[in-house]
Scaffold this motif. Structure first.
Motif, PDB file in Angstrom:
ATOM      1  N   SER A  20       0.734  -1.262  -0.070  1.00 37.49           N
ATOM      2  CA  SER A  20      -0.145   0.073   0.069  1.00 37.49           C
ATOM      3  C   SER A  20       0.892   0.937   0.000  1.00 37.49           C
ATOM      4  CB  SER A  20      -1.040   0.051   1.293  1.00 37.49           C
ATOM      5  OG  SER A  20      -0.134   0.087   2.336  1.00 37.49           O
ATOM      6  N   SER A  21       2.161   1.060   0.229  1.00 38.15           N
ATOM      7  CA  SER A  21       2.790   2.209   0.318  1.00 38.15           C
ATOM      8  C   SER A  21       4.184   2.186  -0.293  1.00 38.15           C
ATOM      9  CB  SER A  21       3.270   2.693   1.741  1.00 38.15           C
ATOM     10  OG  SER A  21       4.292   3.611   1.854  1.00 38.15           O
ATOM     11  N   PRO A  22       4.595   2.899  -1.567  1.00 41.72           N
ATOM     12  CA  PRO A  22       5.882   2.919  -2.136  1.00 41.72           C
ATOM     13  C   PRO A  22       6.983   3.206  -1.357  1.00 41.72           C
ATOM     14  CG  PRO A  22       4.167   4.014  -3.576  1.00 41.72           C
ATOM     15  CD  PRO A  22       3.507   3.587  -2.224  1.00 41.72           C
ATOM     16  N   GLN A  23       6.697   4.176  -0.189  1.00 36.58           N
ATOM     17  CA  GLN A  23       7.586   4.655   0.687  1.00 36.58           C
ATOM     18  C   GLN A  23       8.129   3.304   1.419  1.00 36.58           C
ATOM     19  OE1 GLN A  23       9.069   7.866   1.090  1.00 36.58           O
ATOM     20  NE2 GLN A  23      10.508   6.744   2.271  1.00 36.58           N
ATOM     21  N   LYS A 177      -3.262   1.526 -14.357  1.00 29.37           N
ATOM     22  CA  LYS A 177      -2.875   2.982 -14.074  1.00 29.37           C
ATOM     23  C   LYS A 177      -3.137   3.128 -12.643  1.00 29.37           C
ATOM     24  CE  LYS A 177      -4.785   7.536 -14.793  1.00 29.37           C
ATOM     25  NZ  LYS A 177      -5.786   8.521 -15.529  1.00 29.37           N
ATOM     26  N   ARG A 178      -2.188   3.748 -11.587  1.00 26.39           N
ATOM     27  CA  ARG A 178      -2.403   3.987 -10.347  1.00 26.39           C
ATOM     28  C   ARG A 178      -2.362   5.170 -10.157  1.00 26.39           C
ATOM     29  NH1 ARG A 178      -2.764  -0.943  -7.441  1.00 26.39           N
ATOM     30  NH2 ARG A 178      -2.606  -2.756  -9.119  1.00 26.39           N
ATOM     31  N   ALA A 179      -2.986   5.688  -9.218  1.00 30.42           N
ATOM     32  CA  ALA A 179      -2.837   7.228  -8.603  1.00 30.42           C
ATOM     33  C   ALA A 179      -2.397   7.137  -7.332  1.00 30.42           C
ATOM     34  CB  ALA A 179      -4.072   8.182  -8.846  1.00 30.42           C
ATOM     35  N   LEU A 180      -1.126   7.286  -6.838  1.00 29.94           N
ATOM     36  CA  LEU A 180      -0.484   7.078  -5.540  1.00 29.94           C
ATOM     37  C   LEU A 180      -0.327   8.366  -4.873  1.00 29.94           C
ATOM     38  CD1 LEU A 180       2.414   4.409  -6.675  1.00 29.94           C
ATOM     39  CD2 LEU A 180      -0.057   3.942  -6.031  1.00 29.94           C
ATOM     40  N   ASP A 181      -0.657   8.046  -3.582  1.00 31.92           N
ATOM     41  CA  ASP A 181      -0.773   9.525  -2.684  1.00 31.92           C
ATOM     42  C   ASP A 181      -0.175   8.912  -1.528  1.00 31.92           C
ATOM     43  OD1 ASP A 181      -1.289  11.466  -0.762  1.00 31.92           O
ATOM     44  OD2 ASP A 181      -2.774  12.278  -2.004  1.00 31.92           O
ATOM     45  N   PHE A 182       0.995   9.324  -0.808  1.00 30.91           N
ATOM     46  CA  PHE A 182       1.647   8.850   0.332  1.00 30.91           C
ATOM     47  C   PHE A 182       2.415   9.950   1.001  1.00 30.91           C
ATOM     48  CE2 PHE A 182       3.963   7.582  -3.368  1.00 30.91           C
ATOM     49  CZ  PHE A 182       5.327   7.802  -2.977  1.00 30.91           C
ATOM     50  N   ALA A 183       2.684   9.899   2.252  1.00 33.06           N
ATOM     51  CA  ALA A 183       3.641  10.797   2.839  1.00 33.06           C
ATOM     52  C   ALA A 183       5.122  10.190   2.831  1.00 33.06           C
ATOM     53  CB  ALA A 183       2.988  10.814   4.494  1.00 33.06           C
ATOM     54  N   LYS A 184       5.909  11.201   2.711  1.00 36.86           N
ATOM     55  CA  LYS A 184       7.232  10.747   2.346  1.00 36.86           C
ATOM     56  C   LYS A 184       7.828  11.042   3.829  1.00 36.86           C
ATOM     57  CE  LYS A 184      11.451  12.275  -0.429  1.00 36.86           C
ATOM     58  NZ  LYS A 184      11.867  12.981  -1.564  1.00 36.86           N
ATOM     59  N   LYS A 188       7.393  16.968   5.334  1.00 37.23           N
ATOM     60  CA  LYS A 188       5.920  17.342   5.516  1.00 37.23           C
ATOM     61  C   LYS A 188       5.250  17.163   4.149  1.00 37.23           C
ATOM     62  CE  LYS A 188       6.711  20.598   9.263  1.00 37.23           C
ATOM     63  NZ  LYS A 188       6.451  22.261   9.829  1.00 37.23           N
ATOM     64  N   GLY A 189       4.234  17.324   4.180  1.00 37.47           N
ATOM     65  CA  GLY A 189       3.579  17.099   2.905  1.00 37.47           C
ATOM     66  C   GLY A 189       3.289  15.732   2.262  1.00 37.47           C
ATOM     67  N   ARG A 190       2.831  15.578   1.135  1.00 39.80           N
ATOM     68  CA  ARG A 190       2.620  14.110   0.650  1.00 39.80           C
ATOM     69  C   ARG A 190       3.177  14.351  -0.855  1.00 39.80           C
ATOM     70  NH1 ARG A 190      -0.660  11.218   3.680  1.00 39.80           N
ATOM     71  NH2 ARG A 190      -1.309  10.008   2.043  1.00 39.80           N
ATOM     72  N   LEU A 218      14.138   4.291 -16.314  1.00 39.11           N
ATOM     73  CA  LEU A 218      13.677   5.432 -17.295  1.00 39.11           C
ATOM     74  C   LEU A 218      12.600   6.251 -16.577  1.00 39.11           C
ATOM     75  CD1 LEU A 218      13.440   6.427 -20.231  1.00 39.11           C
ATOM     76  CD2 LEU A 218      11.409   4.543 -20.631  1.00 39.11           C
ATOM     77  N   GLY A 219      12.672   7.452 -16.715  1.00 39.44           N
ATOM     78  CA  GLY A 219      11.721   8.414 -16.239  1.00 39.44           C
ATOM     79  C   GLY A 219      12.012   8.848 -14.801  1.00 39.44           C
ATOM     80  N   LYS A 220      10.994   9.465 -14.053  1.00 39.05           N
ATOM     81  CA  LYS A 220      10.873   9.907 -12.810  1.00 39.05           C
ATOM     82  C   LYS A 220      10.381   8.748 -11.943  1.00 39.05           C
ATOM     83  CE  LYS A 220      12.267  14.021 -14.317  1.00 39.05           C
ATOM     84  NZ  LYS A 220      13.564  14.494 -14.047  1.00 39.05           N
ATOM     85  N   ALA A 221      10.452   9.244 -10.572  1.00 34.44           N
ATOM     86  CA  ALA A 221       9.748   8.372  -9.545  1.00 34.44           C
ATOM     87  C   ALA A 221      10.693   7.137  -9.431  1.00 34.44           C
ATOM     88  CB  ALA A 221       8.432   8.342  -9.727  1.00 34.44           C
ATOM     89  N   LYS A 222      11.574   6.896  -9.493  1.00 34.13           N
ATOM     90  CA  LYS A 222      12.461   5.677  -9.620  1.00 34.13           C
ATOM     91  C   LYS A 222      12.530   4.864  -8.207  1.00 34.13           C
ATOM     92  CE  LYS A 222      15.469   6.488 -13.589  1.00 34.13           C
ATOM     93  NZ  LYS A 222      15.371   7.734 -13.864  1.00 34.13           N
ATOM     94  N   ALA A 223      12.528   5.751  -7.170  1.00 39.43           N
ATOM     95  CA  ALA A 223      12.586   5.461  -5.725  1.00 39.43           C
ATOM     96  C   ALA A 223      11.144   4.831  -5.369  1.00 39.43           C
ATOM     97  CB  ALA A 223      12.955   6.429  -4.702  1.00 39.43           C
ATOM     98  N   TYR A 224      10.164   4.827  -6.190  1.00 42.14           N
ATOM     99  CA  TYR A 224       8.837   4.526  -5.929  1.00 42.14           C
ATOM    100  C   TYR A 224       8.442   3.564  -6.792  1.00 42.14           C
ATOM    101  CZ  TYR A 224       9.457   8.551  -2.768  1.00 42.14           C
ATOM    102  OH  TYR A 224       9.726   9.546  -2.034  1.00 42.14           O
ATOM    103  N   GLY A 225       9.231   2.690  -7.393  1.00 40.21           N
ATOM    104  CA  GLY A 225       8.948   1.683  -8.212  1.00 40.21           C
ATOM    105  C   GLY A 225       8.817   1.801  -9.600  1.00 40.21           C
ATOM    106  N   CYS A 226       9.073   2.870 -10.145  1.00 42.41           N
ATOM    107  CA  CYS A 226       8.943   3.209 -11.430  1.00 42.41           C
ATOM    108  C   CYS A 226      10.367   3.070 -12.256  1.00 42.41           C
ATOM    109  CB  CYS A 226       8.549   4.913 -11.643  1.00 42.41           C
ATOM    110  SG  CYS A 226       6.925   4.863 -10.962  1.00 42.41           S
ATOM    111  N   GLY A 227      10.528   2.872 -13.585  1.00 41.29           N
ATOM    112  CA  GLY A 227      11.586   2.936 -14.192  1.00 41.29           C
ATOM    113  C   GLY A 227      12.231   1.713 -14.594  1.00 41.29           C
ATOM    114  N   LEU A 228      11.856   0.621 -13.884  1.00 40.45           N
ATOM    115  CA  LEU A 228      12.291  -0.622 -14.136  1.00 40.45           C
ATOM    116  C   LEU A 228      11.911  -1.485 -15.525  1.00 40.45           C
ATOM    117  CD1 LEU A 228      14.431  -2.895 -13.844  1.00 40.45           C
ATOM    118  CD2 LEU A 228      12.951  -3.854 -11.897  1.00 40.45           C
ATOM    119  N   MET A 229      12.572  -1.722 -16.519  1.00 40.06           N
ATOM    120  CA  MET A 229      12.139  -2.250 -17.607  1.00 40.06           C
ATOM    121  C   MET A 229      12.859  -3.838 -17.669  1.00 40.06           C
ATOM    122  SD  MET A 229      12.684  -1.616 -21.791  1.00 40.06           S
ATOM    123  CE  MET A 229      11.653  -0.128 -21.990  1.00 40.06           C
TER     124      MET A 229
END
Length: 242
Positions: A20-23, A177-184, A188-190, A218-229
């Protein structure tokens, strides 16, 4: 380089927290490398991706410069009682021989989870703002724009199979498609990101550039599960195994 596959036991409460949390997933992945310090500024790139084949079948893939130890993930989110010295609960492959075999003109099936974004300016004189592409057509366009620099070309469909009015001209699908919203953590902030998964067929046009993409992402948000081909032989399922 190494490519690791781990199956998540979705029946466990800790697994549901992880998924439930990419963080949380990022922290768990980075904890797999005892030599990587969380505060280091020159930490080598570690990529990860969650593949959800079904509700009860979720795999975590990790591409990393060193071999990981996922013992903590097996204990918390796997099947620890079934683990043995020979079958510890995850599988790690030496990625280097596969990367070295990539040749120009080779054809592969691919899977990529990414964060397709673009920069826009709502009015003159204000800074640009990074904004997610929201439609499959624009999300696909984001990937097509990165073909040449990435060292690959996505195959086009036969002319009689193309639906050009919908932008459906290539052998690729955009899904999950997933819209992810989580605290870092610690701030502060999300964080809000939109992710999609691409499945398709590509041709290698520049092996060196494609190797760089496969290991650096590839692309942004690699720390949160994106970019791995990941690639699989043409005609085989995209299990992530090379």
């Amino acid at each position: 380089m190494y490519l690791t596959r781990f199956r998540v036991n979705t029946a466990r409460a800790q697994s549901r927290r992880l998924l439930s949390s990419p963080q949380t997933t990022h922290a768990a992945v980075m904890s797999s490398f005892p030599d990587l310090l969380p505060t280091a500024t020159d930490t080598p790139r570690v990529l990860w991706r969650l593949d959800r084949a079904a509700t009860a079948q979720v795999h975590l893939f990790v591409a990393s410069p060193t071999r990981p130890d996922l013992t903590h993930l097996v204990e918390q989110t796997g099947w620890p009682a079934a683990a043995t010295e020979q079958a510890r609960g995850w599988t790690t492959y030496d990625y280097a021989p596969f990367l070295a075999r990539l040749d120009k003109g080779g054809t592969w099936n691919f899977r990529l989870t990414a964060n397709p974004v673009h920069s826009i300016r709502n009015q003159e004189g204000v800074p640009t703002k990074r904004t997610a592409h929201l439609t499959p057509r624009h999300q696909l366009g984001w990937l097509l724009q990165r073909q040449e620099a990435g060292g690959f070309r996505i195959h086009e469909k036969p002319a009689d199979k193309q639906h050009t009015e919908f932008g459906d001209t290539h052998q690729v699908t955009v899904s999950d498609k997933r819209a992810l919203d989580f605290a870092k953590r610690g701030e502060k902030g999300r964080v809000t990101i939109t992710t999609v998964t691409y499945d398709g067929r590509l041709e290698v046009t520049d092996p060196h550039a494609l190797r760089r993409l496969l290991t650096a992402g590839l692309g942004k948000a690699k720390a949160y599960g994106c970019g791995l081909m990941t690639l699989a032989p043409s005609g085989e399922h995209l299990s992530g195994k090379q």
